[in-house]
Design an enzyme around this catalytic site. Structure first.
Site, mmCIF file in Angstrom:
data_model
loop_
_atom_site.group_PDB
_atom_site.id
_atom_site.type_symbol
_atom_site.label_atom_id
_atom_site.label_comp_id
_atom_site.label_asym_id
_atom_site.label_seq_id
_atom_site.Cartn_x
_atom_site.Cartn_y
_atom_site.Cartn_z
ATOM 1 N N ASP A 180 47.234 40.483 37.665
ATOM 2 C CA ASP A 180 48.500 40.036 38.260
ATOM 3 C C ASP A 180 49.005 38.719 37.688
ATOM 4 O O ASP A 180 49.844 38.064 38.291
ATOM 5 C CB ASP A 180 48.333 39.907 39.779
ATOM 6 C CG ASP A 180 47.243 38.911 40.145
ATOM 7 O OD1 ASP A 180 46.614 38.331 39.222
ATOM 8 O OD2 ASP A 180 47.004 38.695 41.346
ATOM 9 N N HIS A 224 44.637 36.823 38.019
ATOM 10 C CA HIS A 224 43.309 37.403 38.251
ATOM 11 C C HIS A 224 42.994 38.555 37.307
ATOM 12 O O HIS A 224 43.903 39.172 36.753
ATOM 13 C CB HIS A 224 43.226 37.878 39.708
ATOM 14 C CG HIS A 224 43.656 36.827 40.676
ATOM 15 N ND1 HIS A 224 44.847 36.875 41.348
ATOM 16 C CD2 HIS A 224 43.069 35.664 41.022
ATOM 17 C CE1 HIS A 224 44.981 35.791 42.088
ATOM 18 N NE2 HIS A 224 43.918 35.025 41.905
ATOM 19 N N SER A 263 39.989 32.452 44.368
ATOM 20 C CA SER A 263 40.384 33.861 44.331
ATOM 21 C C SER A 263 39.482 34.715 43.453
ATOM 22 O O SER A 263 39.420 35.928 43.635
ATOM 23 C CB SER A 263 41.823 33.984 43.832
ATOM 24 O OG SER A 263 41.947 33.340 42.581
#
Ligand SMILES: *[C@@H]1O[C@H](CO)[C@@H](O)[C@H](O)[C@H]1NC(C)=O
Ligand SMILES: *[C@@H]1O[C@H](CO)[C@@H](O)[C@H](O)[C@H]1NC(C)=O
Ligand SMILES: *[C@@H]1O[C@H](CO)[C@@H](O)[C@H](O)[C@H]1NC(C)=O
Ligand SMILES: *[C@@H]1O[C@H](CO)[C@@H](O)[C@H](O)[C@H]1NC(C)=O
Length: 390
Positions: free
Chosen positions: A354, A357, A44
């Site tokens: 979040d 990240h 990610s």
């Protein structure tokens, strides 16, 4: 005429000679690399739409600070890989899995959120880890390369030829990697001890090595490899209160987890050294993103940020993070869907987006640190990453 020519000759030749000299030296350190494309592999940290394409969109408020809406990224805006693409004047790299709107002329992104180096034995629904592990990303790259070869040798001029890189670009491109963190957390989330996860690291970096060699065998020459970050400072790890977690340090991070990340990084670095021996034509840059992230988190105020361990988009608890009600999550209140993971007022002064990240502001700060080579081995700026110079 004769006389003038004679007089001029030595002068001209001096100029030509010194120009030639400059060009020869420049070959090593004057001319920036002209990367026509970027091929990215990872999780990610560098996913620009892969997981969203396969498993559903990372919904609002993701993307709000820059794209003004969801853009396949787990972030309020751009990722480090986006800033890298920008720095070369290239468009943002399309996710390989995005069937519509993609243009792969300047590269492809095989990263998906939740990816590990080693294949997982559980589904995404069971564990939250992506099935697109690094070996699968390599299969996809391999097929991508094969299909480009096939279509470019055909005579017709179909539209998708305008969406593909040139065949010769594969050896001139930059191959970027940011993966490994999920291999470590996957074990810890299964309640393995830090020592048990540590014991799996040699196998993890070995599988990483295999993929780099395979890309080299297909012509890849310039590699830019990020090590893994201090995940012991991230809300989604801290909030779980894992049995394997040791005490938190003066900054509130789990030291034993950060030590594990550093152990992985140490082995990764040894692997890179080995790869340099095994792949004589490759230029491989190892980037210590760990130190950059750790500096940012532990000295946030100095760098203009606040609340380094709190997530911006989340809900409740010590870290404004709830595993079951993440950023963009919705609950029904009086029959109405209400967005719970609302973003904080000013994401530009926050580090964590979040819980997992980083914010765009943090990503930009990190990019600024790494772009000039200060955190690289060898310590050369990214625009010279095509030169083998150790
Ligand atoms: C998945 O299972 C195989 C076979 O038992 C094992 O070798 C491999 O290490 C497992 N992968 C992970 C990530 O645990
Ligand atoms: C894809 O991008 C390239 C480079 O920016 C451009 O030349 C090409 O026209 C684009 N392809 C399509 C179909 O728009
Ligand atoms: C890990 O341990 C915790 C606490 O003992 C337990 O609640 C949790 O279910 C365990 N997780 C797994 C995946 O076994
Ligand atoms: C690299 O950039 C950072 C951030 O702008 C700066 O602090 C550092 O001094 C630079 N290093 C070099 C070697 O130029």
């Amino acid at each position: 005429m004769e006389v003038r020519r004679r007089r001029n000759f030595p002068i001209t030749s001096v100029i030509v000679f010194s120009l030639l000299n400059q060009v020869v030296n420049a070959g090593i350190n004057k001319y920036p690399c002209d990367f026509p494309a970027i091929f990215n592999f990872g999780d990610s940290n560098s996913d620009t739409g892969g997981l969203s394409a396969a498993f559903g969109q990372a919904g609002p408020p993701h993307g709000e600070s820059f794209f003004h809406g969801p853009a396949g990224r787990y972030c309020d805006g751009r990722l480090v890989i986006d800033f890298i693409a920008e720095s070369f004047g290239l468009p943002y790299i399309s996710a390989f899995l995005d069937a519509l709107g993609s243009n792969f002329t300047h590269g492809a992104n095989f990263a998906t959120a939740g990816s590990t180096i080693r294949p997982q034995n559980t589904t995404l629904a069971q564990s939250g880890f992506s099935p697109f592990s690094l070996n699968v990303q390599w299969y996809q790259f391999n097929d991508f390369h094969r299909r480009v070869r096939t279509f470019l040798t055909q005579k017709d001029d179909r539209v998708f030829k305008k969406l593909m890189p040139k065949l010769k670009d594969f050896s001139r491109s930059l191959y970027t990697f940011d993966i490994g963190q999920n291999d470590l957390t996957a074990g810890l989330f299964l309640n393995l001890t830090v020592d048990e996860v540590r014991a799996s690291v040699p196998d993890i970096v070995d599988q990483f090595k295999t993929v780099i060699k395979d890309i080299y065998d297909q012509g890849g020459r310039s590699f830019w490899i990020h090590n893994t970050g201090p995940f012991g400072c991230l809300p989604y790890v801290l909030d779980r209160q894992l049995v394997s977690a040791g005490p938190t340090d003066e900054f509130g991070c789990v030291g034993s987890f950060n030590d594990l990340a550093q152990f992985f990084n140490h082995r990764l670095k040894l692997t890179v050294d080995q790869l340099r021996e095994d792949l004589p034509k490759a230029s491989i840059t190892y980037v210590d993103i760990y130190s950059v992230k750790y500096e940012l988190i532990t000295r946030a105020t100095r760098h203009g940020f606040e609340h380094p361990l709190m997530c911006c988009c989340g809900h409740g608890g010590k870290y404004n993070f709830n595993l079951h009600l993440g950023c963009g999550g919705k609950v029904k209140i009086k029959g109405k869907d209400v967005l719970v993971g609302k973003a904080c007022e000013d994401p530009t002064v926050r580090i964590n987006w979040d819980g997992v990240h980083y914010t765009q502001a943090a990503n930009k700060w990190m990019f600024d640190q790494i772009v000039n080579g200060s955190f690289s081995d060898p310590p050369i700026p990214i625009r010279f990453a095509c030169y083998k110079q150790y």
